[in-house]
Design an enzyme around this catalytic site. Structure first.
Site, short mmCIF file in Angstrom:
data_model
loop_
_atom_site.label_atom_id
_atom_site.label_comp_id
_atom_site.label_asym_id
_atom_site.label_seq_id
_atom_site.Cartn_x
_atom_site.Cartn_y
_atom_site.Cartn_z
N ARG A 1 47.68 16.40 16.43
CA ARG A 1 48.13 15.05 16.75
C ARG A 1 46.93 14.15 17.04
NH1 ARG A 1 47.41 11.39 21.34
NH2 ARG A 1 49.13 9.91 21.29
N VAL A 2 46.93 12.97 16.45
CA VAL A 2 45.89 11.98 16.70
C VAL A 2 46.56 10.70 17.16
CG1 VAL A 2 44.05 10.61 15.67
CG2 VAL A 2 44.35 12.99 14.98
N GLY A 3 46.05 10.11 18.23
CA GLY A 3 46.60 8.87 18.75
C GLY A 3 45.78 7.67 18.33
N ASP A 4 45.78 6.67 19.19
CA ASP A 4 45.11 5.41 18.86
C ASP A 4 43.60 5.44 19.05
OD1 ASP A 4 44.50 3.82 21.77
OD2 ASP A 4 45.92 5.46 21.80
N HIS B 1 50.09 4.61 25.80
CA HIS B 1 50.84 5.46 24.89
C HIS B 1 50.33 5.24 23.46
CE1 HIS B 1 54.70 6.36 22.53
NE2 HIS B 1 54.10 7.50 22.81
N GLY B 2 49.65 6.25 22.93
CA GLY B 2 48.93 6.10 21.67
C GLY B 2 49.78 5.68 20.49
N THR C 1 44.01 1.69 26.45
CA THR C 1 44.53 2.97 26.93
C THR C 1 46.05 2.84 27.01
OG1 THR C 1 44.51 4.57 28.75
CG2 THR C 1 44.29 2.26 29.36
N THR D 1 43.08 7.96 29.02
CA THR D 1 42.00 7.75 28.06
C THR D 1 40.88 7.14 28.89
OG1 THR D 1 43.51 7.30 26.21
CG2 THR D 1 41.30 6.44 25.99
#
EC number: 3.4.19.5
Length: 308
Positions: A196-199, A221-222, A219, A168
């Site tokens: 898929r959407v992460g943090d 692992h989301g 940054t 990220t």
């Protein structure tokens, strides 16, 4: 108030020898661009947007034209930005076919009554705002094609390696008026499911900014970052009296012990203090302050030079 900008290029498990210099130069370019905006009297929001745009335009980083690919070989990007002066925020997720998602996130913040737009709605808003569309294949690099093929070959479809895909980009800044801001942008994780959407676009996870506490970009692992609300958790520890470094260590340690999640954070506060911390193998970073540039990639390896 002496302006400060801090940037990161994402947590990483391994940066190959032939890419290290390219990555280091890219992160320095981004910090320098953000700092020059501040020195010209620009706002913290201007600076973080400017710095992250440089990284989105650099194919060495997992954002914009360097974004990793989903299971179908497509680019889907997330980004968010926040102004610590009034907590105004903007975010987009699952966006395609634009070069700079962070610019679109800022438009959401400033031109809509909302904080967050996704997918088709974000695309329609981008078109309405005159954001140029680019062909999707223009954002796909050969390196990322090969990464997806390797991931599928070794792990199969829809099974991304959660601890290896940590990329990220982000920035935090303090301007001459004492305002802070953050911006974070990503292409997500290799071989992710469509949608898929992460943090990264989630305010409080991918970043946060409040003049009274500070600004942070994360940054890693989301899914782990989302579960612990890493950005706001870290700033909570700052509110409780911890230094920026102590707060970063505590929150990253909690995420690692609770979820085995690896990650990194960059922080700045209204006093001009800054911190850079990570639990992944490496994290490219750079800080510009008082005419000096601090930068590094690995733990305990920092270089300091004069800014041009």
């Amino acid at each position: 108030m002496n302006p400060v900008v801090v940037v990161h290029g994402g947590g990483a498990s391994h940066i190959s020898k032939d890419r290290r210099e390219l990555v280091h130069r890219g992160i320095i370019r981004a910090a320098t661009a953000g700092y020059n905006i501040l020195k010209r009297g620009g706002s913290a929001v201007d600076a973080v947007e400017g710095a992250v745009t440089v990284l989105e335009d650099d194919p060495e980083f997992n954002a914009g034209c360097g974004s990793v690919l989903n299971v179908n070989g497509e680019v889907e990007m997330d980004a968010s930005i926040m102004n610590g002066k009034d907590l105004s925020s903007g975010a987009v997720s699952a966006v395609r076919c634009i070069a700079n998602p962070i610019k679109l996130a800022r438009l959401v913040m400033e031109k809509t009554p909302h904080c967050f737009l996704t997918d088709r709605g974000a695309a329609e808003f981008a078109a309405a705002m005159g954001v140029p569309a680019v062909p999707g294949e223009q954002l796909v690099t050969e390196r990322n094609r090969k990464r997806l093929e390797k991931e599928k070959r070794e792990k199969g479809a829809h099974k991304p390696d959660q601890q290896q895909n940590l990329g990220t980009v982000g920035a935090v800044a303090l301007d001459s008026k004492g305002d802070v801001a953050y911006a974070t942008s990503t292409g997500g994780i290799v071989n992710k499911m469509v949608g898929r959407v992460g943090d990264t676009p989630c305010i409080g996870s991918g970043g946060y900014a409040d003049n009274d506490i500070g600004a942070i970009s994360t940054t890693g692992h989301g899914e782990s970052i989302l579960k612990v609300n890493l950005a706001r958790l870290t700033l909570f520890h700052v509110e409780q009296g911890k230094t920026l470094e102590e707060a970063a260590d505590v929150s990253l340690g909690y995420m690692k012990s609770k979820l085995k999640g690896l990650g990194g954070v960059i922080l700045v506060n209204k006093a001009g203090d800054w911190a850079v911390k990570w639990t992944s193998e490496s994290m490219p970073w750079a800080v510009a302050k008082d005419g000096r540039l601090h930068s590094g990639i690995d733990l305990n390896q920092t270089s300091v030079t004069d800014l041009p």
